[in-house]
Design an enzyme around this catalytic site. Sequence first.
Site, PDB file in Angstrom:
ATOM      1  N   LYS A  22       0.830  -1.212   0.000  1.00  9.74           N
ATOM      2  CA  LYS A  22       0.000   0.000   0.000  1.00  9.74           C
ATOM      3  C   LYS A  22       0.856   1.251   0.000  1.00  9.74           C
ATOM      4  O   LYS A  22       0.593   2.215  -0.735  1.00  9.74           O
ATOM      5  CB  LYS A  22      -0.900  -0.008   1.235  1.00  9.74           C
ATOM      6  CG  LYS A  22      -1.505   1.344   1.625  1.00  9.74           C
ATOM      7  CD  LYS A  22      -2.215   1.236   2.968  1.00  9.74           C
ATOM      8  CE  LYS A  22      -2.794   2.568   3.407  1.00  9.74           C
ATOM      9  NZ  LYS A  22      -1.754   3.524   3.837  1.00  9.74           N
ATOM     10  N   ASN A  23       1.881   1.275   0.836  1.00 11.09           N
ATOM     11  CA  ASN A  23       2.688   2.488   0.983  1.00 11.09           C
ATOM     12  C   ASN A  23       3.629   2.727  -0.192  1.00 11.09           C
ATOM     13  O   ASN A  23       4.252   3.783  -0.275  1.00 11.09           O
ATOM     14  CB  ASN A  23       3.479   2.431   2.295  1.00 11.09           C
ATOM     15  CG  ASN A  23       2.578   2.611   3.500  1.00 11.09           C
ATOM     16  OD1 ASN A  23       1.501   3.190   3.394  1.00 11.09           O
ATOM     17  ND2 ASN A  23       2.998   2.102   4.641  1.00 11.09           N
ATOM     18  N   ARG A  93      -3.853  10.211   3.446  1.00 12.02           N
ATOM     19  CA  ARG A  93      -2.678  10.925   3.912  1.00 12.02           C
ATOM     20  C   ARG A  93      -1.761  11.341   2.772  1.00 12.02           C
ATOM     21  O   ARG A  93      -1.059  12.358   2.864  1.00 12.02           O
ATOM     22  CB  ARG A  93      -1.911  10.027   4.899  1.00 12.02           C
ATOM     23  CG  ARG A  93      -0.591  10.584   5.400  1.00 12.02           C
ATOM     24  CD  ARG A  93      -0.786  11.835   6.201  1.00 12.02           C
ATOM     25  NE  ARG A  93       0.470  12.446   6.573  1.00 12.02           N
ATOM     26  CZ  ARG A  93       0.575  13.661   7.095  1.00 12.02           C
ATOM     27  NH1 ARG A  93      -0.503  14.375   7.313  1.00 12.02           N
ATOM     28  NH2 ARG A  93       1.746  14.163   7.413  1.00 12.02           N
ATOM     29  N   ASP A 117      -5.060   8.259   8.993  1.00 14.32           N
ATOM     30  CA  ASP A 117      -5.319   7.737  10.325  1.00 14.32           C
ATOM     31  C   ASP A 117      -5.195   8.817  11.393  1.00 14.32           C
ATOM     32  O   ASP A 117      -4.304   9.668  11.345  1.00 14.32           O
ATOM     33  CB  ASP A 117      -4.335   6.609  10.662  1.00 14.32           C
ATOM     34  CG  ASP A 117      -4.614   5.357   9.854  1.00 14.32           C
ATOM     35  OD1 ASP A 117      -5.773   5.162   9.467  1.00 14.32           O
ATOM     36  OD2 ASP A 117      -3.667   4.586   9.625  1.00 14.32           O
ATOM     37  N   ASP A 313       4.293   1.075  12.342  1.00 16.54           N
ATOM     38  CA  ASP A 313       3.013   0.480  11.970  1.00 16.54           C
ATOM     39  C   ASP A 313       2.842  -0.934  12.512  1.00 16.54           C
ATOM     40  O   ASP A 313       1.730  -1.470  12.494  1.00 16.54           O
ATOM     41  CB  ASP A 313       2.865   0.460  10.447  1.00 16.54           C
ATOM     42  CG  ASP A 313       2.434   1.803   9.881  1.00 16.54           C
ATOM     43  OD1 ASP A 313       2.169   2.718  10.678  1.00 16.54           O
ATOM     44  OD2 ASP A 313       2.375   1.938   8.651  1.00 16.54           O
ATOM     45  N   MET A 335       6.784   7.843  17.717  1.00 15.03           N
ATOM     46  CA  MET A 335       6.434   8.803  16.685  1.00 15.03           C
ATOM     47  C   MET A 335       5.072   9.456  16.880  1.00 15.03           C
ATOM     48  O   MET A 335       4.942  10.675  16.783  1.00 15.03           O
ATOM     49  CB  MET A 335       6.497   8.131  15.304  1.00 15.03           C
ATOM     50  CG  MET A 335       7.904   7.707  14.927  1.00 15.03           C
ATOM     51  SD  MET A 335       7.995   7.005  13.264  1.00 15.03           S
ATOM     52  CE  MET A 335       7.523   8.414  12.276  1.00 15.03           C
TER      53      MET A 335
END
Length: 430
Positions: A22-23, A93, A117, A313, A335
């Site tokens: 996905k990223n 995002r 998110d 994540d 983070m």
Amino acid sequence: MDYFVIEGGHRLSGAIRPAGNKNAALPLLAASLLTDEPVTIRNLPDIGDVRTKLALLAHLGVHIDRPEAHVVHLRANQLAAVEPDTTLARRIRTSPLLAGPLLARRGYVTLPRPGGDAIGRRRLDTHLLALAALGVQVEVTPSSYILTTDGLRGADIFLDEMSVTGTEQAIIAASIAEGHTTIANAASEPHVQDLCHFLNSMGARISGIGTNLLEIEGVSRLHGTDYTIGPDFMEVGSLIGLAAVTRSELRIVGARPREHRMTKIMFGRLGVTWREEGEDIIVPADQELVVRHDLHGAIPKIDSAPWPGFNPDLISTAIVIATQARGTVLIHEKMFESRLFFVDRLIGMGARIVLCDPHRAVVVGPSQLYGEPDGLPSPDIRAGMAMVTAALCAKGRSVIYNIGQIDRGYERIDERLAALGARIERVRSS
């Protein structure tokens, strides 16, 4: 809204192939705007965020064809709209990554504040500082960012943090900027590397891939390409955790084990083991999950860090594993200040967790988790998958709401887990 009904306490078995990353998919889709020639992207995950990004591109006038599952043909030779759709851009995002391509082709763009998110503040300062260094004038309003340029020019950039999307922003813009660009303190995650390889396949000149120092020689024009996205790093980690806590043997096909060396160290502190066969990861059944103390019996810590450190994540999955491991461990998410707030739901299921502050939690295991038939929310993509994992190892029935969050990042996860023997059902709202 749709919801999951899960009956926990059942073992899984079989093989599963992770979806495309996905990223990586989201920045690659944005970067496809850099050329007016055809671009083909393969192994594209069919998830909510990708569908939103494709809708954004279609609104801009990109011709999109889906000849088969997980393949998309794109051609941005006739951009119709001059601004991204505000409603769509606010859903994800990565919508700011449209900035570089639109600045290169139009010289200006107005972007709304992005969505994504709700895991804490996610600053865009790194994006805007990098673009400003490359010759972009930035105007910030309460609800948007107005960006203009009379031409992108190479620069010596030192990023103020190892932001993944901030690095991607700088890479995309620098690839078609005039002259040489150096990006220091760059993020180097697998999905950042995928973006660099994708751009190089289009004719970009990027070196230093996989390091924190990138050198880019700008080119005046990029051409089309045919590129295959790698496996989703986060999904692989989630599946490893799911296998461990359900005491199941799973083969994760094409998982790229080399990308999970730090995952193996951190999950290993909770007793998780696996073996590798080529590009597959095989998680054995009936693992003895025992926390491995540091030297002299000190309580160990699992903490997030920029790549090649432990990916933040996967913190949510690590917490669920820790509830099933004998011993005490400190979880430190450095983070995002809201990522750990889902642990109160685990506590309600029977987990023994002390939330010390927004960034740290102490987990004492093992705990028998019990299903939550009255419903669990899915607060974000990764916490949502962690709640699915917890429900599958819990005793009894659970209902998980707001699963649209999970669908944003995990493709048909209910169907794919059911094929492995999970008792999970999607109930569609009427």
